[in-house]
Motif scaffolding. Sequence first.
Motif, PDB file in Angstrom:
ATOM      1  N   TYR A 473       0.911  -1.242   0.197  1.00 23.57           N
ATOM      2  CA  TYR A 473       0.013   0.175  -0.015  1.00 23.57           C
ATOM      3  C   TYR A 473       0.863   1.193   0.012  1.00 23.57           C
ATOM      4  O   TYR A 473       0.247   2.518   0.057  1.00 23.57           O
ATOM      5  N   THR A 476       3.953   3.198  -5.430  1.00 23.39           N
ATOM      6  CA  THR A 476       3.698   4.362  -6.337  1.00 23.39           C
ATOM      7  C   THR A 476       3.815   3.929  -7.723  1.00 23.39           C
ATOM      8  O   THR A 476       4.330   3.174  -8.098  1.00 23.39           O
ATOM      9  N   ASN A 492      -0.992   1.117 -13.637  1.00 18.12           N
ATOM     10  CA  ASN A 492      -1.962   1.867 -13.173  1.00 18.12           C
ATOM     11  C   ASN A 492      -3.323   0.729 -12.516  1.00 18.12           C
ATOM     12  O   ASN A 492      -3.817   0.939 -11.671  1.00 18.12           O
ATOM     13  N   LEU A 495      -2.348  -0.724  -9.197  1.00 19.01           N
ATOM     14  CA  LEU A 495      -2.765   0.766  -7.985  1.00 19.01           C
ATOM     15  C   LEU A 495      -4.248   0.670  -7.852  1.00 19.01           C
ATOM     16  O   LEU A 495      -4.675   0.889  -6.775  1.00 19.01           O
ATOM     17  N   GLN A 496      -4.919   0.646  -8.985  1.00 15.30           N
ATOM     18  CA  GLN A 496      -6.333   0.548  -8.796  1.00 15.30           C
ATOM     19  C   GLN A 496      -6.901  -0.609  -8.033  1.00 15.30           C
ATOM     20  O   GLN A 496      -7.874  -0.461  -6.943  1.00 15.30           O
ATOM     21  N   LEU A 498      -5.359  -2.324  -5.800  1.00 19.41           N
ATOM     22  CA  LEU A 498      -4.844  -2.090  -4.250  1.00 19.41           C
ATOM     23  C   LEU A 498      -5.855  -1.181  -3.527  1.00 19.41           C
ATOM     24  O   LEU A 498      -5.997  -1.650  -2.346  1.00 19.41           O
ATOM     25  N   GLU A 499      -6.136  -0.100  -4.444  1.00 18.92           N
ATOM     26  CA  GLU A 499      -7.053   0.810  -3.838  1.00 18.92           C
ATOM     27  C   GLU A 499      -8.612   0.206  -3.653  1.00 18.92           C
ATOM     28  O   GLU A 499      -8.888   0.307  -2.257  1.00 18.92           O
ATOM     29  N   LYS A 500      -9.142  -0.593  -4.337  1.00 15.57           N
ATOM     30  CA  LYS A 500     -10.296  -1.509  -4.319  1.00 15.57           C
ATOM     31  C   LYS A 500     -10.078  -2.456  -2.995  1.00 15.57           C
ATOM     32  O   LYS A 500     -11.010  -2.629  -2.445  1.00 15.57           O
ATOM     33  N   LYS A 502      -8.765  -2.289  -0.356  1.00 20.31           N
ATOM     34  CA  LYS A 502      -8.748  -1.479   1.040  1.00 20.31           C
ATOM     35  C   LYS A 502     -10.308  -1.621   1.701  1.00 20.31           C
ATOM     36  O   LYS A 502     -10.335  -1.603   2.772  1.00 20.31           O
ATOM     37  N   GLU A 503     -11.279  -1.795   0.574  1.00 19.19           N
ATOM     38  CA  GLU A 503     -12.476  -2.095   1.098  1.00 19.19           C
ATOM     39  C   GLU A 503     -12.940  -3.387   1.521  1.00 19.19           C
ATOM     40  O   GLU A 503     -14.306  -3.617   2.061  1.00 19.19           O
ATOM     41  N   GLY A 578      -5.143   3.288   4.825  1.00 22.60           N
ATOM     42  CA  GLY A 578      -6.338   3.137   4.111  1.00 22.60           C
ATOM     43  C   GLY A 578      -7.124   1.920   4.191  1.00 22.60           C
ATOM     44  O   GLY A 578      -8.345   1.743   4.070  1.00 22.60           O
TER      45      GLY A 578
END
Length: 670
Positions: A473, A476, A492, A495-496, A498-500, A502-503, A578
């Motif tokens: 997390y 970059t 990209n 990274l997307q 990984l962001e998803k 988090k939920e 996050g």
Amino acid sequence: MDSMHTMEQLVAELNKYNYHYYTMDTPLVSDKEYDVLYDQLVQVEADSGIILPESPTQRVGGELLKGFEPHRHLSPLWSLDKAQNIDQLRNWNNRVIKLVTDYNSKNPDNPLPDPCYAVELKFDGLTLNLTYQDGRLVQAATRGNGVIGEGILAQVKTIKSVPLTIPFSEGTIEVQGEGIMNLSVLSNYNLTAAEPLKNARNAAAGALRNLNPKATASRRLSAYFYNVGYSDANTFANHREMMDFLRENQFKVNPFITYFENFDDVTEELAMIVESRSGLDYLIDGAVIKVIDMETRGVLGYTDKFPRWAVAYKFEAEETTTVLESVSWEVGRTGKITPVARVEAVELAGVTVQNCTLNNIGDIERKNLKHALGARVFIRRSNDVIPEILGKVTEDNDGEEIEFPTHCPSCGFPLEQKGAHLFCYDSLNCKPQLIGRITHFASRDAMDIDTFSGMTAELLNTELDVSEPADLYSLTFEDLVKLDRFGEKKANNLLQALEKSKERDLASFLFALGIPNTGKATTRMLADHYRDLNAVMAATVEELVGLPDVGGIVAESIVSFFADPFMRAGIDRMLTLGVQAKAPEAPRVVSTDSFFSSKTVVLTGTLHKLTRDEAADKLAALGAKVTGSVSAKTDILIAGEKAGSKLAKAQKLGIQVIEDEDEFIRLLEM
């Protein structure tokens, strides 16, 4: 007289319970209740000095026998002709049709019916021929040469699915079947055996030809029956009648028997058996195809060796022998060291096998493989998994020694033995452990980080020093885009993903952490019970052992994991970056009036509109009990695409089957 009456009642009651437990798979009482009655019978027999022939106490094995007596069968036990492929099977059927056609042309007033067929599993065990006189088992014998076998009555009496008495009491009959050892029983036996058994077929055959019936009893054999070879007071019009007779007389008949009018349907059934074979709890080496009509059987008759009305269709072997060439040692994400065997390439179950599992060093020692390098070994492949080495072909020390490692083959850290396993406890610096933990964390059932793989984890570790899940997390775009085989789009996408991730919910996060000795069911239960990550991390051993399916070992593993400062620091870092580890939604009230309420449901095959977990959750919310295996207690089977042995068993047991996924979803939403 009172003791005799008590004894007769106990014998009848215990034999009824044995029949329902071992033959029908539908226990009527608990093991404890059965044991109370059994002990009472033992005491009555001891006090009276009388033992009835059909008493269940006679199944445990008596005195050591001096030898086997020859037994002449009342009717010959024939071998079967073999078909190695579908073309040979069709040739057999063409011969059957030709003989029937020829007979009908010569006997127009009394023609034979068009051939219909029964398809049965061909068990890989030891053939049994049981003789009953006036309803009592008086002899049991091996096949021998088909005319004369060996009497093994004392051994066969130890098989609890063999009835000692039957309702049919009109004269003499001979019943044929197969003595087998279930694979699960073999596996459990080998866990504690001083001399592990190499395979289920040899285990069954060896037990039944052991002069010590107590040794036979210790192997907990089973038996299936498929033929009445002789009867001086009963005849059957067709194969169905014969099977019904066996069931009515409390013989264990395998549920995988099907009947067909069209021979093309026979070939489709064989393909289904091949597909479901690996899910069976016993060995089969093929299927037997029989003409159903008994009059037709009589007309077709026999060659010098085989009946013309039956044929064995042989499957590819799941067991064979080959040479053990070398053993390497792999490090898992928990630090467990697993031996992997390299064998001389051999064809097995349709694939070329070169690698086999050995499980652990305890497995190597139990299977007498310590001096097996260069020696010939038994191997088995099932369920499309890496084959397993079962044991050496000979008992001699005719191979080189397998050297057990003392240091980690990856990082060189001294290994420790725990039970049957070796472990590397340098978890912070051992590369395979680091990569394994990160790969597990990102897997579908865990944080479900799309496009992530073991190769990605290794690349990130090597190039960017990603050594724990929390490091993911902090990645970059600039970090990723400079990596080999990473363009802007791939960077990209990761990274997307990984962001998803988090939920993801609390249960998924707990599973992703890889807590030793816990799986998906345990982590979901923890999430549902505590509903907060901090509460899970603060739980004590005493609290945890009070939860469903959590024993002392699991509880200690959970508490120790969260007491590790390194693990806690990683979790805190992920939360800061996050990761939400969301608590589950408020528990839904379980429905009591749905279609699935109070039903026992099994899911099998592939669903396309729901995942298996989603389907199970919805069923549970509607008051259903979701289990993993089909039995007489199953109410409904949900059969997705490529359903195999569970579907076949459900159909044989007459269980309701829902094969239309849209219909299943409609019922869920009612």
